[in-house]
Design a protein around this motif. Structure first.
Motif, PDB file in Angstrom:
ATOM      1  N   ASP A 265     -11.292  59.184  19.967  1.00 47.88           N
ATOM      2  CA  ASP A 265     -10.234  58.597  20.776  1.00 47.88           C
ATOM      3  C   ASP A 265     -10.403  57.095  20.944  1.00 47.88           C
ATOM      4  N   GLY A 266     -11.629  56.647  21.215  1.00 41.04           N
ATOM      5  CA  GLY A 266     -11.858  55.220  21.401  1.00 41.04           C
ATOM      6  C   GLY A 266     -11.572  54.426  20.143  1.00 41.04           C
ATOM      7  N   THR A 267     -12.004  54.953  19.015  1.00 41.21           N
ATOM      8  CA  THR A 267     -11.747  54.290  17.739  1.00 41.21           C
ATOM      9  C   THR A 267     -10.255  54.232  17.456  1.00 41.21           C
ATOM     10  N   GLN A 268      -9.554  55.317  17.736  1.00 40.03           N
ATOM     11  CA  GLN A 268      -8.110  55.343  17.507  1.00 40.03           C
ATOM     12  C   GLN A 268      -7.386  54.291  18.343  1.00 40.03           C
ATOM     13  N   LEU A 269      -7.823  54.128  19.581  1.00 41.28           N
ATOM     14  CA  LEU A 269      -7.186  53.132  20.444  1.00 41.28           C
ATOM     15  C   LEU A 269      -7.405  51.725  19.899  1.00 41.28           C
ATOM     16  N   GLU A 270      -8.626  51.435  19.488  1.00 39.19           N
ATOM     17  CA  GLU A 270      -8.917  50.105  18.945  1.00 39.19           C
ATOM     18  C   GLU A 270      -8.169  49.867  17.637  1.00 39.19           C
ATOM     19  N   PHE A 271      -8.111  50.893  16.787  1.00 40.69           N
ATOM     20  CA  PHE A 271      -7.393  50.735  15.528  1.00 40.69           C
ATOM     21  C   PHE A 271      -5.891  50.579  15.783  1.00 40.69           C
ATOM     22  N   PHE A 272      -5.389  51.249  16.802  1.00 40.08           N
ATOM     23  CA  PHE A 272      -3.979  51.118  17.171  1.00 40.08           C
ATOM     24  C   PHE A 272      -3.640  49.663  17.482  1.00 40.08           C
ATOM     25  N   HIS A 273      -4.483  49.017  18.292  1.00 40.02           N
ATOM     26  CA  HIS A 273      -4.230  47.616  18.644  1.00 40.02           C
ATOM     27  C   HIS A 273      -4.428  46.698  17.434  1.00 40.02           C
ATOM     28  N   THR A 274      -5.436  46.988  16.627  1.00 40.80           N
ATOM     29  CA  THR A 274      -5.667  46.194  15.405  1.00 40.80           C
ATOM     30  C   THR A 274      -4.467  46.317  14.473  1.00 40.80           C
ATOM     31  N   PHE A 275      -3.993  47.533  14.314  1.00 41.22           N
ATOM     32  CA  PHE A 275      -2.840  47.811  13.459  1.00 41.22           C
ATOM     33  C   PHE A 275      -1.627  46.997  13.925  1.00 41.22           C
ATOM     34  N   ASN A 276      -1.340  47.032  15.205  1.00 41.32           N
ATOM     35  CA  ASN A 276      -0.192  46.308  15.746  1.00 41.32           C
ATOM     36  C   ASN A 276      -0.331  44.810  15.548  1.00 41.32           C
ATOM     37  N   GLU A 277      -1.533  44.300  15.794  1.00 44.33           N
ATOM     38  CA  GLU A 277      -1.759  42.859  15.655  1.00 44.33           C
ATOM     39  C   GLU A 277      -1.528  42.405  14.216  1.00 44.33           C
ATOM     40  N   LEU A 278      -2.055  43.157  13.256  1.00 44.46           N
ATOM     41  CA  LEU A 278      -1.888  42.786  11.851  1.00 44.46           C
ATOM     42  C   LEU A 278      -0.426  42.890  11.427  1.00 44.46           C
ATOM     43  N   LEU A 279       0.237  43.940  11.855  1.00 40.55           N
ATOM     44  CA  LEU A 279       1.637  44.120  11.482  1.00 40.55           C
ATOM     45  C   LEU A 279       2.503  42.997  12.061  1.00 40.55           C
ATOM     46  N   ASN A 280       2.255  42.643  13.317  1.00 34.30           N
ATOM     47  CA  ASN A 280       3.014  41.567  13.946  1.00 34.30           C
ATOM     48  C   ASN A 280       2.748  40.218  13.290  1.00 34.30           C
ATOM     49  N   SER A 281       1.550  40.066  12.726  1.00 32.78           N
ATOM     50  CA  SER A 281       1.180  38.821  12.049  1.00 32.78           C
ATOM     51  C   SER A 281       1.567  38.835  10.574  1.00 32.78           C
ATOM     52  N   LYS A 282       2.269  39.901  10.169  1.00 37.02           N
ATOM     53  CA  LYS A 282       2.718  40.055   8.771  1.00 37.02           C
ATOM     54  C   LYS A 282       1.535  40.048   7.794  1.00 37.02           C
ATOM     55  N   LYS A 283       0.517  40.800   8.162  1.00 41.19           N
ATOM     56  CA  LYS A 283      -0.631  41.019   7.288  1.00 41.19           C
ATOM     57  C   LYS A 283      -0.546  42.428   6.698  1.00 41.19           C
ATOM     58  N   GLN A 284      -1.088  42.595   5.500  1.00 43.92           N
ATOM     59  CA  GLN A 284      -0.939  43.857   4.778  1.00 43.92           C
ATOM     60  C   GLN A 284      -1.992  44.876   5.189  1.00 43.92           C
ATOM     61  N   ILE A 285      -1.560  46.104   5.424  1.00 41.53           N
ATOM     62  CA  ILE A 285      -2.463  47.220   5.719  1.00 41.53           C
ATOM     63  C   ILE A 285      -2.288  48.275   4.634  1.00 41.53           C
TER      64      ILE A 285
END
Length: 490
Positions: A265-285
């Motif tokens: 759960d903790g990892t998922q929460l951190e990855f969720f925020h990382t995912f959003n930050e990269l997507l908002n910054s137009k970085k590729q995942i």
């Protein structure tokens, strides 16, 4: 007027007598001449802080050499790039360690003594031919220990393409060329050993070769979890900031095997925020998984919905043609003469994935190197007798068929035998019922019991539906044939 790059080449050659090779390599890599007039030479450094270091450590030798080559006094001007996304290079004689960005092969801007043709740029443009960025100075907050070494052999050129993986290959190539466009995130799924990780390496190799100024990070979901735990264990604001900077400052984040985020759960929460930050910054995942996002167990729905935001593509098991092409390519690379009938024999008998097929080939190649005998089908049968499908075939039963169909369609077994009725579950369930009848010759009542059904007419309807559909549906014919092959080892 003297060509600026010929002039700079001569300056570098003369400097070789005054400064160390390490400093010369650094100068060649991170300083670009921009303009040369009658009284001024303008050069640009790749990062602002390098200007201070150069003026303190190299300017006097560089100025003297410039005057010497020009045979007249020239004003040497060191300018700064306006862009801020150029990777930070270390200066010579600085202790280094691993960085967040995986290392890239050196591509010197200039070479000695043969002049290099370089396209002139304007002062506002950073160097186009970026070079390897060595590791940054070590930091107590460096979380760069977890990453996957990039395999230079895994490229788009040597990825064998067939109907089973064309879309996945095209999508991966597209994000390597134009990141954060329409395929973001790119989610590639399929069973292990079919080439998902090869495509991840290929993206990294392409970025490294064509846009080396881009930063990428390629690692497994387990590595991400370990980094997160490390940040939590060390505690402190600086550790958390360093962890987030590592993952949120890259241009490409590539995560292998995201199915292992389940239950964390903790990892998922951190990855969720990382995912959003990269997507908002137009970085590729880019992510790989062994199943569809909605079939990932113990993964939060908000993450699953984000995994589906971009492009979800499947890599299917290799067909006979692609297995044959894979073996032929391996044989050519190893300079082994493998007759066509031997290739066909291996491709027909080992159908699981490329890892299995590669292991079989390596065994053949090793044994052949120890024996003067030519490779024939009979010889291969003898050498592989202990692992040929006929030797390891299992007795089929409804459970095995249900598990295989669930695996093939990337759905959970409990849903296949449950009561849910969405189309993506019902149709595979009907295929499994059909195969139980067709391959095991069980009664409809026996099959109904295997699927926890009280009414055997459901099985009768499923059998009739799939039987009729197989008469005209070519795609279904191919899918059922693949499942049969997996079940029989043929």
């Amino acid at each position: 007027m003297t060509d600026i790059f010929d002039f700079w080449e001569t300056v570098l050659a003369r400097l070789d007598e005054r400064i160390s090779q390490e400093m010369l390599n650094w100068l060649m890599s991170h300083v670009l001449p921009l303009t040369l007039t009658e009284d001024t030479l303008t050069a640009q450094v790749s990062k602002p802080f390098l200007k201070i270091w150069l003026e303190k450590n190299l300017l006097s030798d560089l100025q003297a050499t410039v005057n010497e080559v020009a045979a007249r006094p020239l004003t040497l001007q060191i300018t700064l790039p306006q862009a801020t996304d150029v990777p930070i290079p270390p200066v010579p004689s600085t202790n280094t360690t691993e960085t967040f960005t995986l290392p890239e092969p050196p591509v010197p801007v200039f070479r000695k003594p043969t002049p290099t043709v370089v396209q002139e740029t304007s002062p506002s443009t950073p160097p186009a031919a970026a070079v390897q960025t060595p590791a940054a100075p070590e930091s107590e907050y460096n979380f760069g220990k977890h990453s996957i070494p990039i395999d230079p052999a895994c490229t788009f050129d040597n990825f064998i393409v067939s109907n089973s993986n064309t879309l996945a290959r095209s999508a991966a190539f597209a994000v390597a060329q134009q990141p954060a466009q329409y395929q973001n995130p790119l989610f590639i799924y399929g069973p292990s050993g079919l080439g998902k990780t090869h495509l991840m390496h290929a993206i990294c190799n392409y970025v490294r070769a064509h846009t080396p100024e881009k930063k990428f990070l390629f690692l497994t979901s387990e590595d991400f979890t370990n980094d997160f735990i490390s940040a939590l264990t060390q505690k402190g604001v600086e550790h958390n900031r360093a962890f987030r900077e590592k993952y949120r400052s890259v241009d490409y984040l590539l995560i292998d095997d995201v199915q292992f985020f389940g239950k964390k759960d903790g990892t998922q929460l951190e990855f969720f925020h990382t995912f959003n930050e990269l997507l908002n910054s137009k970085k590729q995942i880019v992510m790989t998984c062994d199943r569809l996002p909605e079939n990932m167990e113990k993964v939060e729905q908000r993450l699953i919905s984000r995994f589906r935001m971009g492009l979800v593509v499947e890599i299917q098991p290799p067909d006979f043609e692609i297995r044959s092409a894979y073996l032929q390519k391996k044989a050519a690379a190893a300079e082994i003469s493998m007759p066509t009938d031997v290739v066909s024999f291996l491709a027909e008998n080992f159908t699981e994935d490329f890892r299995e097929l590669g292991g079989v080939f390596n065994r053949i190649a090793t044994l052949q190197s120890l024996s003067p005998e030519p490779i024939t089908v009979e010889w291969a049968q003898q050498q592989l007798a202990d692992i040929l499908p006929a030797e390891r075939r299992i007795i089929l039963n409804p459970d095995i068929i249900i598990n295989e169909v669930a695996s093939f369609y990337k759905i959970r077994r409990d849903k296949l035998v449950g009561k849910t009725r969405p189309k993506n579950i019902v149709f595979p369930r009907q295929i499994a019922m059909f195969l139980c009848r067709d391959m095991l010759d069980l009664s409809f009542k026996e099959i109904a019991a295997a699927f926890n059904k009280n009414d055997h007419t459901t099985v009768m309807h499923a059998y009739d539906k799939i039987y009729k559909e197989l008469q005209t549906n070519i795609k279904l014919q191919e899918e059922v044939q693949q499942i049969r092959q997996f079940l029989t080892g043929g």
